[in-house]
Design a protein around this motif. Structure first.
Motif, short mmCIF file in Angstrom:
data_model
loop_
_atom_site.label_atom_id
_atom_site.label_comp_id
_atom_site.label_asym_id
_atom_site.label_seq_id
_atom_site.Cartn_x
_atom_site.Cartn_y
_atom_site.Cartn_z
N GLY A 1 24.38 48.34 56.90
CA GLY A 1 23.74 48.75 55.65
C GLY A 1 24.71 49.34 54.64
O GLY A 1 24.31 50.09 53.75
N ILE A 2 25.99 49.00 54.77
CA ILE A 2 27.01 49.52 53.85
C ILE A 2 27.00 48.69 52.58
O ILE A 2 27.27 47.49 52.61
CB ILE A 2 28.40 49.50 54.50
CG1 ILE A 2 28.40 50.37 55.76
CG2 ILE A 2 29.47 49.98 53.52
CD1 ILE A 2 29.67 50.22 56.59
N THR A 3 26.68 49.29 51.47
CA THR A 3 26.66 48.60 50.17
C THR A 3 27.55 49.38 49.20
O THR A 3 27.14 50.38 48.62
CB THR A 3 25.22 48.50 49.63
OG1 THR A 3 24.65 49.81 49.60
CG2 THR A 3 24.37 47.60 50.50
N LYS A 4 28.78 48.87 49.06
CA LYS A 4 29.74 49.53 48.18
C LYS A 4 29.52 49.17 46.72
O LYS A 4 29.93 49.91 45.82
CB LYS A 4 31.16 49.13 48.61
CG LYS A 4 31.51 49.54 50.03
CD LYS A 4 32.89 49.01 50.39
CE LYS A 4 33.25 49.36 51.83
NZ LYS A 4 34.56 48.81 52.22
N TYR A 5 28.91 48.00 46.48
CA TYR A 5 28.77 47.50 45.11
C TYR A 5 27.28 47.32 44.77
O TYR A 5 26.53 46.72 45.54
CB TYR A 5 29.51 46.16 44.96
CG TYR A 5 30.95 46.22 45.41
CD1 TYR A 5 31.95 46.67 44.56
CD2 TYR A 5 31.30 45.84 46.71
CE1 TYR A 5 33.27 46.74 44.98
CE2 TYR A 5 32.62 45.91 47.15
CZ TYR A 5 33.60 46.36 46.27
OH TYR A 5 34.89 46.42 46.68
N GLU A 6 26.88 47.86 43.62
CA GLU A 6 25.46 47.85 43.24
C GLU A 6 25.28 47.18 41.87
O GLU A 6 26.08 47.35 40.95
CB GLU A 6 24.93 49.29 43.19
CG GLU A 6 23.42 49.36 43.06
CD GLU A 6 22.89 50.78 43.22
OE1 GLU A 6 21.90 51.10 42.54
OE2 GLU A 6 23.49 51.55 44.00
N CYS A 7 24.20 46.39 41.78
CA CYS A 7 23.88 45.68 40.54
C CYS A 7 23.28 46.67 39.53
O CYS A 7 22.35 47.42 39.86
CB CYS A 7 22.91 44.55 40.82
SG CYS A 7 22.35 43.69 39.34
#
Length: 600
Positions: A399-405
């Motif tokens: 669940g690692i999300t380094k980049y977000e829209c």
């Protein structure tokens, strides 16, 4: 009868036991034992114990050679020297060492040899202090300090300070190896090399380094090793300027420039310029990883690999790119990076001809062509050709999300995933299907779509056996079996398994019908409805009733038809409780009730 200066018989030396006829001769002899040298040469300042020896010596400076050898025609200035020389031709060795059994022609050589056993070294070098048992050894040694090399090899033109060393060197050209190890059968040109080699079998390491405590069998190896600590590199490469602590290292390095690779791996046939490199390579086949990181526990087959790995923990990146400022732990990585700026692609794929900047990229590319996927996910069993791909995939599970829209707030583990996602918002669809002309925003989506046209259905449902062309389609299908409906309509309360179906349903409430029939102009809220409608125009009826043989263009029509055979009437009137097979029939029936009401 008495004569002046009559001989005195049985006059004997108390030190060496030599007998003399006259007492005067005995006295001169005793001066030799006492080391008295009262007679000096005025040319070279050499001293002698006896005047006769000085007179003979002076003939050398005058270069008068009256004594000639009848065998080899060699000339000598003294008769005694000629006599000593003649012993060589006679090959008579009358003097034998009682310690080692070595034989000598001359007593002087025998005496000098005995000094080596006793350890007597009266002749000392004024430069380095090294001691020698005889003066000739000191003389040759001094020539080494002076750099005098008068003996030249006729084959390779290499020069030497001593004729004995030249003779040993010539055996290498002839290829004669007379000295063989009795343990491992290895052969050597020189006896001294065999003696040094035998020490390795005995595992006797008498020489220890003061800096790191490393032990060596030979003093020369210790001396070379200490140069590495001191940073002394006297042997320099003429091509690249790299320095080495010893000549052997330079010799191996020159093979790299020459491209000489004489050491071949028997498993993968890969060749190496050095035997030590081949030995390290073999450990990769065996799988031996003796070098372990104390921080993360990662193991390596070679010490060099562990050393490079430790730099990643220190976060010390000493190699910085002068163009973009990017820094690296290793100089080699910086060199590979610089190729990306220059655009030089020297590494080419032998299968498809595609060129790459780095050799490692070619190797990874070859795995994709062959279809090798050795890296498997322990959670979902998905396989990857590269370990980096598996690492990125594991971030999804974590669940690692380094980049977000910035538009919809969706998170991504990779920057590339975010970029592709932004194309969806922008409506950019650069990837077009050659069969149906459908366009896609991502190349991977197009590749998955092409499997539909090819008819390849590699993804099969374990419950009902249905095969799907895409993994995403199988996942959506599995939601139907789980009966999990996470998407609920706020208007009518209807629930859906898939978000795409929910979105299409919401379009029907909003009256959005973007999919229009080119024949009759009828519009639909989703593409699936248009596709089914086009089958009606084409009169395609693939769904056939097994009872009466009637065919239908849609599976839903067949299902309703089968309910009629079964007598199932699921549609009930809320006014008169009458039931019907079709929903359309119920609607017409409701209109009758409405008409009666209006009539009244």
């Amino acid at each position: 009868m008495d004569y002046t200066g009559a001989a005195v018989t049985n006059t004997k030396c108390d030190i060496c036991g030599k007998a003399f006829v006259r007492k005067k001769n005995l006295e001169r002899h005793m001066e030799m034992h006492a080391g008295l040298r009262n007679h000096t040469c005025h040319v070279c300042a050499k001293t002698f114990t006896q005047k006769g020896a000085l007179n003979c010596h002076m003939k050398m400076h005058v270069d008068i050679k009256n004594y000639k050898c009848f065998t080899c025609d060699k000339e000598f200035s003294r008769e005694c020297t000629l006599k000593s020389h003649m012993i060589i031709h006679a090959d008579i060795k009358s003097y034998t060492c009682h310690m080692c059994g070595k034989e000598f022609r001359r007593k002087s050589n025998h005496t000098k040899h005995l000094n080596t056993h006793v350890g007597i070294k009266n002749h000392q070098c004024d430069i380095c202090g090294k001691g020698f048992s005889h003066s000739s050894g000191l003389k040759l040694h001094v020539n080494m300090h002076a750099g005098v090399k008068n003996h030249t090899c006729d084959v390779c033109a290499k020069i030497f300070t001593q004729t004995g060393v030249l003779n040993r060197h010539m055996k290498m050209h002839v290829g004669i190896k007379n000295y063989k190890c009795c343990i491992c059968d290895k052969e050597f040109f020189h006896k001294c090399n065999l003696v040094d080699h035998m020490i390795t079998h005995a595992y006797i390491k008498n020489y220890t380094g003061d800096v790191c405590g490393k032990e060596f069998c030979r003093k020369s190896n210790l001396k070379t090793h200490l140069n590495t600590h001191a940073g002394i590199k006297n042997d320099k490469c003429d091509i690249c300027g790299r320095g080495f602590a010893h000549s052997a290292g330079l010799k191996l390095h020159m093979d790299l420039h020459a491209g000489v690779k004489n050491h071949e791996c028997c498993i993968c046939l890969k060749t190496f310029s050095q035997k030590s490199t081949l030995k390290q390579h073999m450990e990769t086949h065996i799988g031996v990883k003796n070098y372990k990181c104390g921080i993360c526990g990662k193991a390596f087959t070679q010490m060099s690999g562990l050393t490079v790995h430790m730099r990643t923990h220190s976060n010390n990146k000493r190699h910085i790119c002068g163009i973009c400022g990017r820094d690296y732990h290793r100089k080699r990585d910086l060199g590979n990076h610089m190729s990306s700026h220059t655009g030089v692609k020297n590494h080419k794929c032998e299968v498809c001809g595609k060129a790459f900047v780095q050799k490692s990229q070619v190797k990874l590319h070859m795995d994709t062509d062959v279809g090798v996927k050795n890296h498997k996910c322990d959670i979902c069993s998905l396989t990857f050709t590269q370990k980096s791909g598996l690492n990125r995939h594991m971030e999804i599970h974590a669940g690692i999300t380094k980049y977000e829209c910035d538009i919809c707030g969706k998170g991504f583990s990779r920057n590339g995933g975010l970029k592709l996602h932004m194309n969806l918002h922008a409506g950019v669809k650069n990837h077009k299907c050659d069969v149906c002309l459908k366009t896609f925003s991502q190349k991977s989506t197009l590749v998955s779509h092409m499997e539909i046209h090819v008819g390849v259905e590699n993804y099969k449902c374990d419950i009902c056996g249905k095969a799907c062309a895409q993994m995403s389609a199988l996942k959506s299908h599995m939601n139907m079996h789980s009966n999990v409906k996470n998407h609920k309509c706020d208007i009518c309360g209807r629930e859906f398994n898939r978000k795409i179906n929910f979105d299409c349903h919401m379009n029907s409430h909003a009256g959005i019908k973007n999919h229009k029939c080119d024949i009759c102009g009828k519009a639909f809220s989703h593409s699936g409805g248009l596709k089914l409608h086009m089958d009606l125009h084409a009169d395609i009826k693939n769904h056939k009733c097994d009872i009466c043989g009637r065919a239908f263009s849609q599976s839903g029509g067949l299902k309703l038809h089968m309910d009629r055979h079964a007598g199932v009437k699921n549609h009930k009137c809320g006014i008169c409780t009458k039931t019907f097979f079709w929903k359309s029939t119920l609607k017409r029936h409701i209109e009758i009730h409405a008409a009666i009401k209006n009539y009244k």
